[in-house]
Design a protein around this motif. Structure first.
Motif, PDB file in Angstrom:
ATOM      1  N   VAL A 243      -3.243   9.126   3.473  1.00 57.04           N
ATOM      2  CA  VAL A 243      -4.176   8.114   2.975  1.00 57.04           C
ATOM      3  C   VAL A 243      -4.598   7.198   4.120  1.00 57.04           C
ATOM      4  CG1 VAL A 243      -4.457   6.184   1.391  1.00 57.04           C
ATOM      5  CG2 VAL A 243      -3.159   8.197   0.670  1.00 57.04           C
ATOM      6  N   THR A 244      -3.651   6.694   4.896  1.00 56.58           N
ATOM      7  CA  THR A 244      -3.942   5.762   5.985  1.00 56.58           C
ATOM      8  C   THR A 244      -4.862   6.378   7.026  1.00 56.58           C
ATOM      9  OG1 THR A 244      -1.827   4.639   5.615  1.00 56.58           O
ATOM     10  CG2 THR A 244      -2.897   4.286   7.750  1.00 56.58           C
ATOM     11  N   GLU A 245      -4.718   7.669   7.277  1.00 53.19           N
ATOM     12  CA  GLU A 245      -5.578   8.331   8.267  1.00 53.19           C
ATOM     13  C   GLU A 245      -7.038   8.376   7.823  1.00 53.19           C
ATOM     14  OE1 GLU A 245      -2.294  11.332  10.279  1.00 53.19           O
ATOM     15  OE2 GLU A 245      -3.450  12.027   8.550  1.00 53.19           O
ATOM     16  N   THR A 246      -7.300   8.207   6.530  1.00 51.30           N
ATOM     17  CA  THR A 246      -8.683   8.240   6.036  1.00 51.30           C
ATOM     18  C   THR A 246      -9.307   6.852   5.955  1.00 51.30           C
ATOM     19  OG1 THR A 246      -8.160   7.997   3.667  1.00 51.30           O
ATOM     20  CG2 THR A 246      -8.085  10.246   4.616  1.00 51.30           C
TER      21      THR A 246
ATOM     22  N   MET B  58     -17.545   9.303   5.525  1.00 51.47           N
ATOM     23  CA  MET B  58     -16.705   9.390   6.733  1.00 51.47           C
ATOM     24  C   MET B  58     -15.237   9.553   6.363  1.00 51.47           C
ATOM     25  SD  MET B  58     -18.323   6.689   9.415  1.00 51.47           S
ATOM     26  CE  MET B  58     -19.721   5.852   8.682  1.00 51.47           C
ATOM     27  N   SER B  59     -14.761   8.766   5.380  1.00 53.21           N
ATOM     28  CA  SER B  59     -13.372   8.901   4.935  1.00 53.21           C
ATOM     29  C   SER B  59     -13.126  10.288   4.349  1.00 53.21           C
ATOM     30  CB  SER B  59     -13.035   7.835   3.885  1.00 53.21           C
ATOM     31  OG  SER B  59     -12.927   6.565   4.469  1.00 53.21           O
ATOM     32  N   ALA B  60     -14.065  10.765   3.514  1.00 54.40           N
ATOM     33  CA  ALA B  60     -13.914  12.078   2.888  1.00 54.40           C
ATOM     34  C   ALA B  60     -13.876  13.184   3.937  1.00 54.40           C
ATOM     35  CB  ALA B  60     -15.055  12.317   1.894  1.00 54.40           C
ATOM     36  N   MET B  61     -14.774  13.102   4.933  1.00 55.18           N
ATOM     37  CA  MET B  61     -14.808  14.136   5.974  1.00 55.18           C
ATOM     38  C   MET B  61     -13.568  14.083   6.857  1.00 55.18           C
ATOM     39  SD  MET B  61     -18.828  14.491   7.031  1.00 55.18           S
ATOM     40  CE  MET B  61     -19.232  12.758   7.139  1.00 55.18           C
ATOM     41  N   ARG B  62     -13.069  12.874   7.098  1.00 54.66           N
ATOM     42  CA  ARG B  62     -11.840  12.750   7.884  1.00 54.66           C
ATOM     43  C   ARG B  62     -10.699  13.456   7.163  1.00 54.66           C
ATOM     44  NH1 ARG B  62     -10.352   7.024  10.289  1.00 54.66           N
ATOM     45  NH2 ARG B  62     -12.084   7.593  11.638  1.00 54.66           N
ATOM     46  N   HIS B  63     -10.671  13.339   5.844  1.00 57.69           N
ATOM     47  CA  HIS B  63      -9.625  14.017   5.078  1.00 57.69           C
ATOM     48  C   HIS B  63      -9.848  15.525   5.036  1.00 57.69           C
ATOM     49  CE1 HIS B  63      -6.638  15.016   2.137  1.00 57.69           C
ATOM     50  NE2 HIS B  63      -7.571  15.752   1.543  1.00 57.69           N
TER      51      HIS B  63
ATOM     52  N   GLY C 107      -1.587  13.362   1.784  1.00 60.44           N
ATOM     53  CA  GLY C 107      -0.249  12.914   2.111  1.00 60.44           C
ATOM     54  C   GLY C 107      -0.047  11.434   1.831  1.00 60.44           C
ATOM     55  N   VAL C 108       1.049  11.114   1.196  1.00 61.01           N
ATOM     56  CA  VAL C 108       1.464   9.727   0.962  1.00 61.01           C
ATOM     57  C   VAL C 108       2.857   9.618   1.546  1.00 61.01           C
ATOM     58  CG1 VAL C 108       1.835   7.918  -0.753  1.00 61.01           C
ATOM     59  CG2 VAL C 108       0.068   9.655  -1.143  1.00 61.01           C
TER      60      VAL C 108
ATOM     61  N   GLU D 192       1.071   4.387   0.315  1.00 65.24           N
ATOM     62  CA  GLU D 192       1.294   4.131  -1.106  1.00 65.24           C
ATOM     63  C   GLU D 192       0.492   2.924  -1.574  1.00 65.24           C
ATOM     64  OE1 GLU D 192       2.138   4.708  -4.819  1.00 65.24           O
ATOM     65  OE2 GLU D 192       2.811   6.124  -3.307  1.00 65.24           O
ATOM     66  N   GLU D 193       0.463   1.864  -0.757  1.00 65.66           N
ATOM     67  CA  GLU D 193      -0.285   0.654  -1.137  1.00 65.66           C
ATOM     68  C   GLU D 193      -1.775   0.956  -1.260  1.00 65.66           C
ATOM     69  OE1 GLU D 193      -2.638  -2.924   0.295  1.00 65.66           O
ATOM     70  OE2 GLU D 193      -1.434  -1.954   1.836  1.00 65.66           O
TER      71      GLU D 193
END
Length: 148
Positions: free
Chosen positions: A4-7, A41-46, A127-128, A134-135
């Motif tokens: 999550v953080t990586e996105t 951008m977040s979606a593509m990063r994931h 991944g979490v 998680e937050e």
């Protein structure tokens, strides 16, 4: 497996005169474009693939973003399906001289990962792994999906 953080992405754009309406605040469509770009951008990063907008949950415009303010768009992936990526988006107006921020809009967008021919492709699981993951995931979920 991306976390999550990586996105997480935070974009900033100053609201220029050509971005404004008759009230000298950002057009709703301009804010939506900024949200769509950051969300993609977040979606593509994931996904590691091109992602296209499939669904926009209702956008809540709580306050306007005046000309000269900075529109800060936060986005991150909080859930995935087989080919879809769900992204939480929040928009703040930021005073450029002080950095003071106030929430102005929010939504959840769904993107679909596609190949070069525009056909949906599978995305990795989300991944979490950390407290930050998680937050962010919890902040992204609609109230109906949050754990008690």
């Amino acid at each position: 497996m991306p976390t999550v953080t990586e996105t997480y992405i935070e974009n900033r754009d100053i609201v220029q005169p050509n971005d404004t309406n008759n009230h000298d605040t950002a057009h709703g469509g301009v804010v939506m474009r900024l949200m769509d770009e950051a969300g993609a951008m977040s979606a593509m990063r994931h996904a590691g693939e091109t992602c296209v907008t499939a669904h926009v949950e209702g956008i809540d415009f709580a306050k306007p973003v005046p000309r000269g303010s900075i529109a800060v768009v936060e986005s991150w992936v909080y859930d995935v399906g087989t080919t879809s990526v769900r992204v939480r988006l929040k928009v703040d107006k930021e005073e450029p001289r002080t950095g003071e921020r106030e929430r102005t809009a929010g939504s959840r967008f769904t993107f679909v990962a596609v190949d070069e021919d525009g056909r949906p492709v599978e995305v990795p699981r989300l991944g979490v792994e950390t407290e930050r993951d998680e937050e962010l995931r919890e902040r992204g979920l609609p109230d109906s999906e949050k754990t008690a």
